[in-house]
Design an enzyme around this catalytic site. Structure first.
Site, PDB file in Angstrom:
ATOM      1  N   GLY A 174      50.768  35.798  35.739  1.00 59.42           N
ATOM      2  CA  GLY A 174      49.500  35.155  35.401  1.00 59.42           C
ATOM      3  C   GLY A 174      49.300  33.886  36.203  1.00 59.42           C
ATOM      4  N   ASN A 175      48.364  33.087  35.782  1.00 59.79           N
ATOM      5  CA  ASN A 175      48.126  31.818  36.463  1.00 59.79           C
ATOM      6  C   ASN A 175      47.626  30.794  35.448  1.00 59.79           C
ATOM      7  OD1 ASN A 175      45.086  31.841  36.434  1.00 59.79           O
ATOM      8  ND2 ASN A 175      45.504  33.775  37.488  1.00 59.79           N
TER       9      ASN A 175
END
Ligand code: CTP
Length: 407
Positions: A207-208
């Protein structure tokens, strides 16, 4: 004073009352006439002297003070906006029910001014159907709801319940006091926001750190300016907006985002790609949880390119449509703009919003600073301020571009 407003700041009894001091201070410094109405419980957190000194106006705490002046009716009538920050579950239910048992609720009831509420409470209270019912009623009556933000609370718990940052609340108040003209009326806009998650196994993902705040602010600003907005939202850290002319589509992976957004982009007048989308994903997520022992000394994962929504949208051009891309870069100064121009060459959008990101910048913050590049690489605008202010600056640039094309 021209351009200034009479703002009533209602403060109810939550620990976030100390942060409301900053809301009052910011409004006063911006030249507005601010009248604070603390509830009895609020005064147990922050005293009368603070509110009077910071607001530079006398503060009434009892409906039985100065009865001859009928002060609540007068103030309610003069107010350009009423903001309640923090808004506790109790005060939200009183406002929703139309109760009138202290200066704040009496003034709110005697006023037709736009109402902004910034809820703050324990997540369990926020989620309770009673509170959610109050929120539905308030929203139906046109109230603007700012937050609550998700995060650590005063006790050990964490979740949706923190009052939004003062800058965000002030922006919403000023917006409510002087609504924007509906210069996007009749336009259909698509906004992607938030981060995507690419599964590795049933419990893990790539993810980020995108919080979704900037994209959400762009969708909210578009709606406030009259557009029909579709918000395709990945993972976000703030509550998703609701309201008429706003459709929210929840997605998780880059593939889901592409499916939803490419479809909406085909009929959109403006497409703003603010989501932080994974560039790579695992070709085949593992069926079982990856075991540490089985991985031995290390683990190698083979990643394949993920679907690129913006590239797909650009590959299917629509006459007259404006496409806005984002470039999140860790470079600084001139190199930042150079990186943006390089991205423009690869992704020929109509406007590219270049913003610096890093370990400590932008993600999750209430403010942002963005350089807006035109299709030819020239600087169209420098935008800075709350994410809502940046959003409005971006829409101003879109409106200018559409006007320019029309002549
Ligand atoms: N974008 C997208 N789908 C992807 C990747 C990016 O829609 N799979 C969009 C983003 O929303 C943003 C723009 O493309 O508007 C960013 O362009 P890109 O060149 O992909 O940027 P980065 O991912 O930052 O690229 P790089 O890692 O090369 O800097």
């Amino acid at each position: 004073m021209a351009g200034t407003h009479t703002v009533v700041v209602g403060v109810s009894g939550g620990i976030a009352a100390y942060k409301a001091v900053q809301v009052v201070r910011s409004l006063v410094l911006a030249g507005h006439d601010v009248h604070v109405l603390p509830t009895a419980a609020a005064l147990r957190f922050v005293g009368l002297a603070t509110w009077e000194a910071i607001s530079r106006n006398p503060v009434r705490t009892d409906v039985w003070d100065d009865v001859s002046t009928v002060a609540h009716v007068d103030l309610g009538r003069r107010a350009d906006a009423i903001v309640v920050a923090p808004a506790t579950a109790h005060t939200l239910s009183r406002l929703a029910a139309g109760a009138a048992d202290d200066p704040l609720t009496v003034t709110a009831l005697a006023s037709t001014a736009p109402l902004v509420v910034a809820p703050a409470m324990h997540p369990a209270m926020w989620r309770h159907p009673a509170t959610q019912h109050s929120m539905t009623l308030l929203r139906e009556r046109g109230a603007t709801v700012v937050g609550p933000a998700d995060g650590p609370l005063t006790g050990d718990d964490s979740g949706p319940g923190r009052m939004s940052e003062p800058a965000e609340i002030v922006a919403a108040v000023l917006d409510a006091a002087a609504p924007r003209p509906h210069d996007l009326a009749g336009l259909s806009v698509l906004v992607t926001a938030g981060g995507t998650r690419e599964p590795l196994d049933p419990v893990r993902f790539l993810g980020n750190r995108s919080s979704g705040r900037q994209g959400i602010a762009i969708a909210e600003a578009a709606r406030a300016r009259g557009a029909d907005a579709t918000l395709v939202a990945g993972h976000v850290e703030v509550p998703l907006p609701t309201g008429e002319r706003l459709e929210v589509v929840r997605v998780s992976t880059a593939d889901e985002l592409a499916t939803a957004a490419v479809d909406a982009a085909a009929t959109a007048d403006v497409a703003v790609m603010a989501a932080a989308v994974a560039d790579f994903r695992l070709a085949q997520p593992l069926e079982q949880k990856i075991k540490k022992d089985a991985a031995g000394d290390g683990l190698t994962l083979q990643l394949v390119p993920a679907r690129d929504t913006l590239a797909e949208v650009l590959a299917a051009p629509v006459a007259g449509r404006v496409v806005v891309g984002f470039a999140a870069e860790t470079a600084t100064g001139e190199e930042l703009l150079a990186a943006g121009r390089a991205k423009l060459a690869r992704k020929p959008v109509d406007l590219l919003a270049v913003n610096r990101v890093g370990w400590t910048e932008t993600f999750g913050a209430a403010t942002n600073a963005v350089s807006l590049l035109a299709a030819d690489g020239t600087l169209a605008a420098e935008l800075a301020g709350t994410k809502r202010e940046v959003a409005d600056g971006l829409w101003d640039a879109v409106v200018r571009l559409r006007d320019h094309r029309a002549v």
